[in-house]
Design a protein around this motif. Sequence first.
Motif, mmCIF file in Angstrom:
data_model
loop_
_atom_site.group_PDB
_atom_site.id
_atom_site.type_symbol
_atom_site.label_atom_id
_atom_site.label_comp_id
_atom_site.label_asym_id
_atom_site.label_seq_id
_atom_site.Cartn_x
_atom_site.Cartn_y
_atom_site.Cartn_z
ATOM 1 N N VAL A 70 0.815 -1.219 0.000
ATOM 2 C CA VAL A 70 0.000 0.000 0.000
ATOM 3 C C VAL A 70 0.851 1.274 0.000
ATOM 4 O O VAL A 70 0.728 2.109 -0.900
ATOM 5 C CB VAL A 70 -0.979 0.005 1.205
ATOM 6 N N LEU A 71 1.703 1.447 0.999
ATOM 7 C CA LEU A 71 2.439 2.702 1.111
ATOM 8 C C LEU A 71 3.394 2.935 -0.054
ATOM 9 O O LEU A 71 3.463 4.054 -0.585
ATOM 10 C CB LEU A 71 3.210 2.753 2.434
ATOM 11 N N ARG A 72 4.122 1.910 -0.447
ATOM 12 C CA ARG A 72 5.088 2.086 -1.544
ATOM 13 C C ARG A 72 4.397 2.510 -2.839
ATOM 14 O O ARG A 72 4.784 3.512 -3.447
ATOM 15 C CB ARG A 72 5.915 0.816 -1.740
ATOM 16 N N PRO A 73 3.352 1.795 -3.288
ATOM 17 C CA PRO A 73 2.695 2.241 -4.520
ATOM 18 C C PRO A 73 2.072 3.639 -4.395
ATOM 19 O O PRO A 73 2.216 4.467 -5.304
ATOM 20 C CB PRO A 73 1.622 1.192 -4.785
ATOM 21 N N THR A 83 -4.371 -8.163 -0.981
ATOM 22 C CA THR A 83 -5.335 -9.252 -0.833
ATOM 23 C C THR A 83 -5.908 -9.217 0.577
ATOM 24 O O THR A 83 -5.187 -9.452 1.547
ATOM 25 C CB THR A 83 -4.666 -10.614 -1.086
ATOM 26 N N PRO A 84 -7.203 -8.915 0.729
ATOM 27 C CA PRO A 84 -7.807 -8.870 2.068
ATOM 28 C C PRO A 84 -7.849 -10.256 2.720
ATOM 29 O O PRO A 84 -8.131 -11.260 2.063
ATOM 30 C CB PRO A 84 -9.225 -8.355 1.811
ATOM 31 N N TYR A 85 -7.578 -10.281 4.003
ATOM 32 C CA TYR A 85 -7.632 -11.512 4.793
ATOM 33 C C TYR A 85 -9.078 -11.986 4.907
ATOM 34 O O TYR A 85 -9.991 -11.192 5.104
ATOM 35 C CB TYR A 85 -7.052 -11.250 6.183
ATOM 36 N N ASP A 86 -9.284 -13.281 4.787
ATOM 37 C CA ASP A 86 -10.611 -13.876 4.946
ATOM 38 C C ASP A 86 -10.737 -14.362 6.393
ATOM 39 O O ASP A 86 -10.198 -15.402 6.761
ATOM 40 C CB ASP A 86 -10.787 -15.038 3.963
ATOM 41 N N TRP A 87 -11.466 -13.611 7.234
ATOM 42 C CA TRP A 87 -11.580 -13.920 8.654
ATOM 43 C C TRP A 87 -12.415 -15.167 8.904
ATOM 44 O O TRP A 87 -12.271 -15.819 9.927
ATOM 45 C CB TRP A 87 -12.146 -12.719 9.415
ATOM 46 N N HIS A 88 -13.299 -15.524 7.977
ATOM 47 C CA HIS A 88 -14.124 -16.727 8.155
ATOM 48 C C HIS A 88 -13.336 -17.998 7.843
ATOM 49 O O HIS A 88 -13.486 -19.015 8.516
ATOM 50 C CB HIS A 88 -15.385 -16.658 7.279
ATOM 51 N N ARG A 89 -12.490 -17.925 6.813
ATOM 52 C CA ARG A 89 -11.681 -19.092 6.435
ATOM 53 C C ARG A 89 -10.315 -19.091 7.094
ATOM 54 O O ARG A 89 -9.550 -20.037 6.934
ATOM 55 C CB ARG A 89 -11.512 -19.138 4.915
ATOM 56 N N ALA A 90 -10.004 -17.983 7.793
ATOM 57 C CA ALA A 90 -8.723 -17.843 8.502
ATOM 58 C C ALA A 90 -7.532 -18.010 7.574
ATOM 59 O O ALA A 90 -6.580 -18.740 7.859
ATOM 60 C CB ALA A 90 -8.637 -18.809 9.684
ATOM 61 N N ALA A 99 -8.227 -9.766 -5.048
ATOM 62 C CA ALA A 99 -7.377 -8.596 -4.875
ATOM 63 C C ALA A 99 -8.227 -7.337 -4.811
ATOM 64 O O ALA A 99 -9.221 -7.197 -5.508
ATOM 65 C CB ALA A 99 -6.364 -8.499 -6.014
ATOM 66 N N ALA A 100 -7.841 -6.445 -3.915
ATOM 67 C CA ALA A 100 -8.509 -5.157 -3.781
ATOM 68 C C ALA A 100 -7.544 -4.075 -4.242
ATOM 69 O O ALA A 100 -6.329 -4.261 -4.235
ATOM 70 C CB ALA A 100 -8.916 -4.927 -2.327
#
Length: 194
Positions: A70-73, A83-90, A99-100
Amino acid sequence: MDGLAATLRALPPSCGPVRLIAVDGHAGSGKTTFAARLSGTLGGAPVLHLDDLASHETFFGWVPRLTEQVLRPLSQGRTARYTPYDWHRARFPPEPESAASLPPAPVVLVEGVGAGRRALRPHLACLLWMDMAAEDSWHRGRLRDGPVLAEFWDTWTHAEMTHFAEDSSYSFANFVVRRGELGYEVRKGPAGGR
Protein backbone atom coordinates in the motif's frame (compact mmCIF):
# COMPACT_ATOMS: atom_id res chain seq x y z
CA MET A 1 -17.93 16.86 9.15
CA ASP A 2 -17.75 19.46 6.38
CA GLY A 3 -15.25 21.54 8.36
CA LEU A 4 -13.08 18.51 9.07
CA ALA A 5 -13.21 17.46 5.41
CA ALA A 6 -12.11 20.94 4.33
CA THR A 7 -9.24 20.86 6.83
CA LEU A 8 -8.08 17.46 5.58
CA ARG A 9 -8.25 18.50 1.91
CA ALA A 10 -6.09 21.54 2.69
CA LEU A 11 -3.26 19.51 4.24
CA PRO A 12 -0.09 18.94 2.24
CA PRO A 13 0.31 15.46 0.75
CA SER A 14 2.08 13.04 3.06
CA CYS A 15 2.55 9.86 0.99
CA GLY A 16 3.48 10.82 -2.55
CA PRO A 17 0.45 12.75 -3.91
CA VAL A 18 -1.83 11.34 -1.19
CA ARG A 19 -2.99 12.88 2.07
CA LEU A 20 -3.08 9.73 4.21
CA ILE A 21 -5.51 10.15 7.11
CA ALA A 22 -5.55 7.62 9.97
CA VAL A 23 -8.65 6.83 12.02
CA ASP A 24 -7.44 5.02 15.14
CA GLY A 25 -9.03 3.98 18.44
CA HIS A 26 -10.06 0.94 20.39
CA ALA A 27 -11.86 -1.98 18.73
CA GLY A 28 -15.58 -1.26 18.79
CA SER A 29 -15.19 2.53 19.07
CA GLY A 30 -16.88 3.25 15.74
CA LYS A 31 -13.86 3.75 13.47
CA THR A 32 -15.36 1.95 10.47
CA THR A 33 -18.66 3.82 10.66
CA PHE A 34 -16.95 7.17 11.11
CA ALA A 35 -14.51 6.50 8.25
CA ALA A 36 -17.43 5.65 5.96
CA ARG A 37 -19.18 8.91 6.88
CA LEU A 38 -16.00 10.92 6.44
CA SER A 39 -15.35 9.23 3.10
CA GLY A 40 -18.80 10.31 1.92
CA THR A 41 -18.20 13.87 3.06
CA LEU A 42 -14.91 13.81 1.15
CA GLY A 43 -16.72 12.78 -2.04
CA GLY A 44 -15.95 9.06 -1.83
CA ALA A 45 -12.38 9.05 -0.56
CA PRO A 46 -10.97 5.49 -0.61
CA VAL A 47 -10.84 3.67 2.74
CA LEU A 48 -8.34 0.99 3.72
CA HIS A 49 -9.54 -1.24 6.56
CA LEU A 50 -6.60 -2.61 8.54
CA ASP A 51 -8.68 -5.71 9.30
CA ASP A 52 -7.96 -6.62 5.68
CA LEU A 53 -4.21 -6.74 6.39
CA ALA A 54 -4.26 -8.34 9.85
CA SER A 55 -4.82 -12.03 10.50
CA HIS A 56 -5.61 -14.48 13.28
CA GLU A 57 -1.91 -15.29 13.61
CA THR A 58 -0.77 -11.71 13.91
CA PHE A 59 -3.23 -8.97 14.82
CA PHE A 60 -0.61 -6.22 14.59
CA GLY A 61 2.04 -7.76 12.33
CA TRP A 62 0.68 -6.10 9.20
CA VAL A 63 3.26 -3.30 8.82
CA PRO A 64 5.39 -5.15 6.21
CA ARG A 65 2.29 -5.93 4.09
CA LEU A 66 1.04 -2.35 4.41
CA THR A 67 4.44 -0.92 3.50
CA GLU A 68 5.00 -3.15 0.47
CA GLN A 69 1.47 -3.39 -0.91
CA VAL A 70 0.00 0.00 0.00
CA LEU A 71 2.44 2.70 1.11
CA ARG A 72 5.09 2.09 -1.54
CA PRO A 73 2.70 2.24 -4.52
CA LEU A 74 0.76 5.23 -3.13
CA SER A 75 4.00 7.12 -2.46
CA GLN A 76 4.84 6.63 -6.16
CA GLY A 77 1.40 7.80 -7.28
CA ARG A 78 0.35 4.27 -8.28
CA THR A 79 -2.71 2.26 -7.34
CA ALA A 80 -2.09 -0.05 -4.41
CA ARG A 81 -3.17 -3.70 -4.68
CA TYR A 82 -3.56 -6.04 -1.73
CA THR A 83 -5.34 -9.25 -0.83
CA PRO A 84 -7.81 -8.87 2.07
CA TYR A 85 -7.63 -11.51 4.79
CA ASP A 86 -10.61 -13.88 4.95
CA TRP A 87 -11.58 -13.92 8.65
CA HIS A 88 -14.12 -16.73 8.15
CA ARG A 89 -11.68 -19.09 6.44
CA ALA A 90 -8.72 -17.84 8.50
CA ARG A 91 -6.45 -17.37 5.50
CA PHE A 92 -5.34 -14.98 2.81
CA PRO A 93 -6.97 -16.20 -0.41
CA PRO A 94 -4.96 -16.47 -3.63
CA GLU A 95 -4.32 -12.92 -4.82
CA PRO A 96 -6.14 -12.99 -8.19
CA GLU A 97 -9.21 -14.41 -6.45
CA SER A 98 -9.95 -11.34 -4.37
CA ALA A 99 -7.38 -8.60 -4.87
CA ALA A 100 -8.51 -5.16 -3.78
CA SER A 101 -7.23 -1.86 -5.10
CA LEU A 102 -6.69 1.53 -3.50
CA PRO A 103 -6.14 4.45 -5.89
CA PRO A 104 -3.78 7.33 -5.09
CA ALA A 105 -6.66 9.75 -4.47
CA PRO A 106 -6.02 13.20 -2.96
CA VAL A 107 -7.27 11.86 0.41
CA VAL A 108 -7.09 8.19 1.47
CA LEU A 109 -8.40 7.02 4.84
CA VAL A 110 -6.78 4.20 6.82
CA GLU A 111 -9.00 2.92 9.63
CA GLY A 112 -8.31 0.34 12.27
CA VAL A 113 -6.70 -0.26 15.63
CA GLY A 114 -3.11 0.86 15.26
CA ALA A 115 -3.66 3.13 12.24
CA GLY A 116 -1.66 5.82 14.02
CA ARG A 117 1.16 3.57 15.14
CA ARG A 118 4.81 4.64 15.08
CA ALA A 119 5.60 2.90 11.76
CA LEU A 120 2.80 4.75 9.93
CA ARG A 121 3.07 8.23 11.44
CA PRO A 122 5.78 9.46 9.02
CA HIS A 123 3.34 8.76 6.15
CA LEU A 124 0.30 10.42 7.73
CA ALA A 125 -1.06 13.87 7.01
CA CYS A 126 -3.37 13.64 10.01
CA LEU A 127 -4.29 11.26 12.82
CA LEU A 128 -7.86 11.09 14.15
CA TRP A 129 -8.62 9.25 17.41
CA MET A 130 -12.07 7.90 18.26
CA ASP A 131 -12.76 9.08 21.81
CA MET A 132 -14.28 6.14 23.65
CA ALA A 133 -12.91 4.30 26.67
CA ALA A 134 -11.44 0.87 25.94
CA GLU A 135 -13.93 -1.00 28.12
CA ASP A 136 -16.91 0.76 26.50
CA SER A 137 -15.52 0.11 23.02
CA TRP A 138 -14.89 -3.56 23.72
CA HIS A 139 -18.36 -3.95 25.21
CA ARG A 140 -19.87 -2.49 22.02
CA GLY A 141 -17.72 -4.83 19.92
CA ARG A 142 -18.74 -7.88 21.92
CA LEU A 143 -22.42 -6.96 21.57
CA ARG A 144 -21.96 -6.46 17.85
CA ASP A 145 -20.19 -9.79 17.31
CA GLY A 146 -22.19 -11.92 19.73
CA PRO A 147 -21.21 -14.86 21.97
CA VAL A 148 -19.77 -16.87 19.07
CA LEU A 149 -16.72 -14.58 19.08
CA ALA A 150 -16.35 -14.23 22.87
CA GLU A 151 -13.10 -16.22 22.92
CA PHE A 152 -11.73 -14.13 20.05
CA TRP A 153 -12.51 -10.94 21.99
CA ASP A 154 -10.69 -12.25 25.07
CA THR A 155 -7.59 -12.81 22.96
CA TRP A 156 -8.04 -9.55 21.07
CA THR A 157 -8.39 -7.28 24.12
CA HIS A 158 -5.15 -8.61 25.58
CA ALA A 159 -3.36 -8.05 22.26
CA GLU A 160 -4.79 -4.54 21.92
CA MET A 161 -3.76 -3.56 25.46
CA THR A 162 -0.25 -4.82 24.77
CA HIS A 163 -0.10 -2.94 21.45
CA PHE A 164 -1.15 0.42 22.90
CA ALA A 165 1.13 -0.03 25.93
CA GLU A 166 4.08 -0.40 23.54
CA ASP A 167 2.95 2.03 20.82
CA SER A 168 0.32 4.49 21.99
CA SER A 169 -1.02 6.60 19.14
CA TYR A 170 -3.45 8.72 21.18
CA SER A 171 -0.81 11.27 22.20
CA PHE A 172 -0.05 11.87 18.51
CA ALA A 173 -3.68 12.49 17.50
CA ASN A 174 -4.31 15.77 15.72
CA PHE A 175 -8.05 15.50 16.31
CA VAL A 176 -10.23 13.55 18.73
CA VAL A 177 -13.66 12.43 17.50
CA ARG A 178 -16.59 11.68 19.78
CA ARG A 179 -19.98 10.50 18.65
CA GLY A 180 -22.68 12.64 20.23
CA GLU A 181 -26.44 12.63 20.07
CA LEU A 182 -26.40 15.14 17.20
CA GLY A 183 -23.56 13.55 15.24
CA TYR A 184 -19.81 13.68 15.56
CA GLU A 185 -17.93 16.21 17.64
CA VAL A 186 -14.37 16.91 16.56
CA ARG A 187 -11.86 18.73 18.74
CA LYS A 188 -8.12 19.25 18.70
CA GLY A 189 -6.17 16.27 19.95
CA PRO A 190 -3.01 16.09 22.07
CA ALA A 191 -0.81 16.81 19.04
CA GLY A 192 -2.98 19.78 18.01
CA GLY A 193 -5.10 20.24 14.92
CA ARG A 194 -3.46 21.06 11.66
